[in-house]
Design a protein around this motif. Sequence first.
Motif, PDB file in Angstrom:
ATOM      1  N   MET A 165     -24.985 -21.737  79.913  1.00 45.74           N
ATOM      2  CA  MET A 165     -23.551 -21.856  79.630  1.00 45.74           C
ATOM      3  C   MET A 165     -23.315 -22.837  78.489  1.00 45.74           C
ATOM      4  O   MET A 165     -22.487 -22.601  77.617  1.00 45.74           O
ATOM      5  CB  MET A 165     -22.797 -22.327  80.884  1.00 45.74           C
ATOM      6  N   LEU A 166     -24.058 -23.937  78.507  1.00 51.81           N
ATOM      7  CA  LEU A 166     -23.910 -24.932  77.440  1.00 51.81           C
ATOM      8  C   LEU A 166     -24.285 -24.314  76.098  1.00 51.81           C
ATOM      9  O   LEU A 166     -23.601 -24.505  75.103  1.00 51.81           O
ATOM     10  CB  LEU A 166     -24.801 -26.149  77.711  1.00 51.81           C
TER      11      LEU A 166
ATOM     12  N   PHE B 196     -16.546 -27.874  86.129  1.00 49.20           N
ATOM     13  CA  PHE B 196     -17.722 -27.541  85.332  1.00 49.20           C
ATOM     14  C   PHE B 196     -17.347 -27.282  83.877  1.00 49.20           C
ATOM     15  O   PHE B 196     -17.961 -27.794  82.937  1.00 49.20           O
ATOM     16  CB  PHE B 196     -18.384 -26.310  85.950  1.00 49.20           C
TER      17      PHE B 196
ATOM     18  N   THR C 154     -19.712 -30.743  74.863  1.00 52.91           N
ATOM     19  CA  THR C 154     -19.808 -30.137  73.535  1.00 52.91           C
ATOM     20  C   THR C 154     -19.109 -30.993  72.492  1.00 52.91           C
ATOM     21  O   THR C 154     -19.614 -31.169  71.395  1.00 52.91           O
ATOM     22  CB  THR C 154     -19.211 -28.714  73.487  1.00 52.91           C
TER      23      THR C 154
ATOM     24  N   ALA D 225     -18.377 -29.309  80.597  1.00 49.07           N
ATOM     25  CA  ALA D 225     -19.028 -28.629  79.468  1.00 49.07           C
ATOM     26  C   ALA D 225     -18.292 -28.914  78.164  1.00 49.07           C
ATOM     27  O   ALA D 225     -18.904 -29.207  77.132  1.00 49.07           O
ATOM     28  CB  ALA D 225     -19.062 -27.129  79.728  1.00 49.07           C
TER      29      ALA D 225
ATOM     30  N   ILE E 150     -25.431 -22.914  90.037  1.00 47.16           N
ATOM     31  CA  ILE E 150     -24.828 -23.774  89.011  1.00 47.16           C
ATOM     32  C   ILE E 150     -25.909 -24.429  88.169  1.00 47.16           C
ATOM     33  O   ILE E 150     -25.829 -24.448  86.941  1.00 47.16           O
ATOM     34  CB  ILE E 150     -23.914 -24.826  89.669  1.00 47.16           C
TER      35      ILE E 150
ATOM     36  N   LEU F 298     -27.239 -21.982  85.826  1.00 45.15           N
ATOM     37  CA  LEU F 298     -26.278 -21.487  84.846  1.00 45.15           C
ATOM     38  C   LEU F 298     -25.901 -22.540  83.803  1.00 45.15           C
ATOM     39  O   LEU F 298     -25.471 -22.205  82.711  1.00 45.15           O
ATOM     40  CB  LEU F 298     -25.009 -21.000  85.542  1.00 45.15           C
ATOM     41  N   THR F 299     -26.049 -23.815  84.176  1.00 45.90           N
ATOM     42  CA  THR F 299     -25.544 -24.872  83.301  1.00 45.90           C
ATOM     43  C   THR F 299     -26.086 -24.773  81.886  1.00 45.90           C
ATOM     44  O   THR F 299     -25.326 -24.755  80.920  1.00 45.90           O
ATOM     45  CB  THR F 299     -25.911 -26.253  83.872  1.00 45.90           C
TER      46      THR F 299
ATOM     47  N   TYR G 206     -17.753 -22.632  70.555  1.00 41.23           N
ATOM     48  CA  TYR G 206     -17.388 -23.733  69.670  1.00 41.23           C
ATOM     49  C   TYR G 206     -17.306 -23.298  68.201  1.00 41.23           C
ATOM     50  O   TYR G 206     -16.313 -23.590  67.527  1.00 41.23           O
ATOM     51  CB  TYR G 206     -18.395 -24.882  69.871  1.00 41.23           C
TER      52      TYR G 206
ATOM     53  N   LEU H 215     -21.498 -21.988  75.065  1.00 38.15           N
ATOM     54  CA  LEU H 215     -20.314 -22.706  74.597  1.00 38.15           C
ATOM     55  C   LEU H 215     -20.566 -23.326  73.225  1.00 38.15           C
ATOM     56  O   LEU H 215     -19.738 -23.230  72.330  1.00 38.15           O
ATOM     57  CB  LEU H 215     -19.938 -23.809  75.593  1.00 38.15           C
ATOM     58  N   TYR H 216     -21.729 -23.932  73.081  1.00 35.43           N
ATOM     59  CA  TYR H 216     -21.971 -24.675  71.853  1.00 35.43           C
ATOM     60  C   TYR H 216     -22.270 -23.755  70.671  1.00 35.43           C
ATOM     61  O   TYR H 216     -21.872 -24.035  69.554  1.00 35.43           O
ATOM     62  CB  TYR H 216     -23.128 -25.660  72.053  1.00 35.43           C
TER      63      TYR H 216
ATOM     64  N   TRP I 177     -23.371 -23.132 100.096  1.00 29.00           N
ATOM     65  CA  TRP I 177     -23.272 -24.281  99.183  1.00 29.00           C
ATOM     66  C   TRP I 177     -24.604 -24.496  98.461  1.00 29.00           C
ATOM     67  O   TRP I 177     -24.666 -24.696  97.258  1.00 29.00           O
ATOM     68  CB  TRP I 177     -22.845 -25.501  99.989  1.00 29.00           C
TER      69      TRP I 177
ATOM     70  N   ARG J 150     -25.001 -21.927  95.971  1.00 33.19           N
ATOM     71  CA  ARG J 150     -24.131 -22.155  94.828  1.00 33.19           C
ATOM     72  C   ARG J 150     -24.710 -23.258  93.927  1.00 33.19           C
ATOM     73  O   ARG J 150     -24.632 -23.183  92.719  1.00 33.19           O
ATOM     74  CB  ARG J 150     -22.747 -22.562  95.331  1.00 33.19           C
TER      75      ARG J 150
END
Lengths: 302, 447
Positions: free
Chosen positions: A29-30, B9, B17, B13, A22, A25-26, A38, A33-34, A15, A18
């Motif tokens: 990852m953001l 998660f 966004t 996210a 996380i 990675l956050t 997106y 995505l952005y 845990w 992990r």
Amino acid sequence: MTKKEKGKLGSKREWQKRKILILFLTIPMLFLLYFTVYPIITMFYYSFTDWKGSVSPYDFVGIYNYKNIFTTESYRNVFVTAGYYLLAGLLQQVISLFLAVLMNKKLRGSGFFKGVIFFPFIMNGVAVAMAFRMFYQIGGGLDTLMNFAGLGDYIKVWIGDPKTCNFALAFIFLWKNVGYSFLIYLGTMQSISSEYYDAAAIDGAGAWAMFKAITYPNIKMIVGLMATFSIVNSISVFDIPYVLTNGKNGTNSFSTTLIETAFSYNKYGQACAMAICMLLIAAIVMVFKNIVFKEENENTYE
Amino acid sequence: MKKKWIAAFMAAAMIMTTLAGCGSSSGTTTDTGSADTETQETADSTDTATGDVTLSLAFHYPEDFYEENIVPIIEEFQKIHPELKEVKFTTLSGTTDEQQVTRLTGGQYEDVILVPSVLLASELPNYFAPLGDATEMASKYYYGDYMQYEGQSYGIPLGIVYEGLLYNKTVLDTYCDGVVPKTLDELYTDLEKCKENGITGIYTNAGSVWTMRYWDNLAITMSGDDDYANKILTDQTPWAEGSSLREADDILADFAKKGYVEPDVVTADQWDSSLTSLGGAKTAFMFTGTWALSQAQEHAEDLGLSADSIGFIPFPYKNDVSSDNKLRMRIAQDLFMGVNKNSENLELAKEFCAFFCENISLALGMNEIMVDGGENQPDLAFLQDLDYVETYTSPAKDAKIQEMAGTAEIDVYSYDGYLLDYVMLPVMNGGEPQYDKLNELWGKNFQ
């Protein structure tokens, strides 16, 4: 009992692990995505509209933009252009494979040759196109070479003539990218253990037999991958036609047409549809490649 | 467990966004609002504060031009407005129109900036501040109403030029018996003689695209109707037999067919090579604006000829030329400067923009823009003495032309890149100009 405790401890540590994962990675990852997911979703949305750019209002037009790609003559020409680059791309695989096999032997001065072959790839695309502009211009490098070789009668206006224009541009593409596939092939070949070759040599195998029975099966996957890349690249080639011809004279590629449609004619919706179409072609090629080479992969282990 | 985590998660996210998207858009609207109020505050306070206002300026000449020609203008301006501390300069030299549009959409651009010519007129208010009533601006400056949208003007021209032929006197003296063409027939004779002697008759520069824009303006000149360009709005077949547009394009097609143009018309961006060719007496003519005169003269000097060897004449589009039947020559707009609508010093930026445009023209090789008292290039003063030439200006082109051009994908009355695809290349490859195809594409606007 002890087993259970151990499990608990393990899960706690897991845990912890992990949580760190996380956390780390956050942010990437953001960003992903952005800045990637997106925009693609937005582009997909706009590809169904007649959006004219920035804040102007737009209407939904359904698949009209997609239909246009295949029914408008100037858009359809991009597939013809892609054909020339595809040809160059496949030729590029053959040449670079050949060069890689040569360089894989212990040649004198192979370091120098490797440098020479790889050098065009690290050069800036625009610079390469500019250099070739001088090479192809009237009385330029190519004409001088041909005169020297006594082929003066065959000299053409290389870029101006619609028959030679796309070949001239595709050659630049070939010249520039040979180094890249060469390097990948060479790297893969050098990871093949030399014991195989030694054994084959003892058995009296010739160079061709060695290539067919040892080298090729080992680099098959990479060949597939490189072929995929050359298909995708041939569709999306941009800097060469953009710098040399502005996509005129039948040299417009998907990317140059897309830029022109969006920025010169303000048809952003149409351009988005083209971009999505390009993405789809790349995706289809990738999936196709995965299917074909996965099966063969299983076969080799049988 | 694992899956749940990933799902949570991802959901987080996604929400972030979407929120980020909302945040940025609402953010910009409030930003612009506050920028406007701030502008007024700073405009009021500028009277008291001195030397702390900074403006920024971006246009398409390189850095060394700034030192030489812009700095003196800024110093003059500072005498009137001592509160101006400095003007930061960014060069747009080497950036394409597309890149300039991208800069604008990005939102971070200079207070006083070149208006990209590919921008739709309806987009102007999104980036630029209105500079005044269009008709009022037109009475003050040549083409002051050119960059207009809904009655407001958004750009001031950098200068005005004449459109016509640059020619190399040395070439004409050596091969063409020194005949400087006054009629179309004389031009053809000269071009034929050039061809016989292996000289490029007319360097079209078609590969560069933007250099072709003078050909459609020639159609306006030939039509005799100053407002001819706007007739295309209602004309379903602008390239019909007998139309001025077709007649002008036919001259170009004829030149291409007879081999008077440069052999490679496709390779992009030959501007410098064309100047070298003209300056070095390898080319006789170039159809362009007078702004190129000084550049061509510089090239001629570099190549060992005198600056005098490059001259300028109106394009001789007809044969019957006399003081009663004058040759028309268009006074043309060049590029325009606009003011960032989000500028922190809007009023000062507007004043500087006008001041800059009023004073920069001569350094750019153009005539000044003021209708009353604008100075002309000394090299071009002789044009006013020619009794067979009359000049005219054409009214602003309707913003709708650009939209229709987009629909048809023919950049007519803009950069005229279509001339290469539909007129020159078909002819050079043994065919005919594709006027029917052009009419068909334009017809898309009326379906």
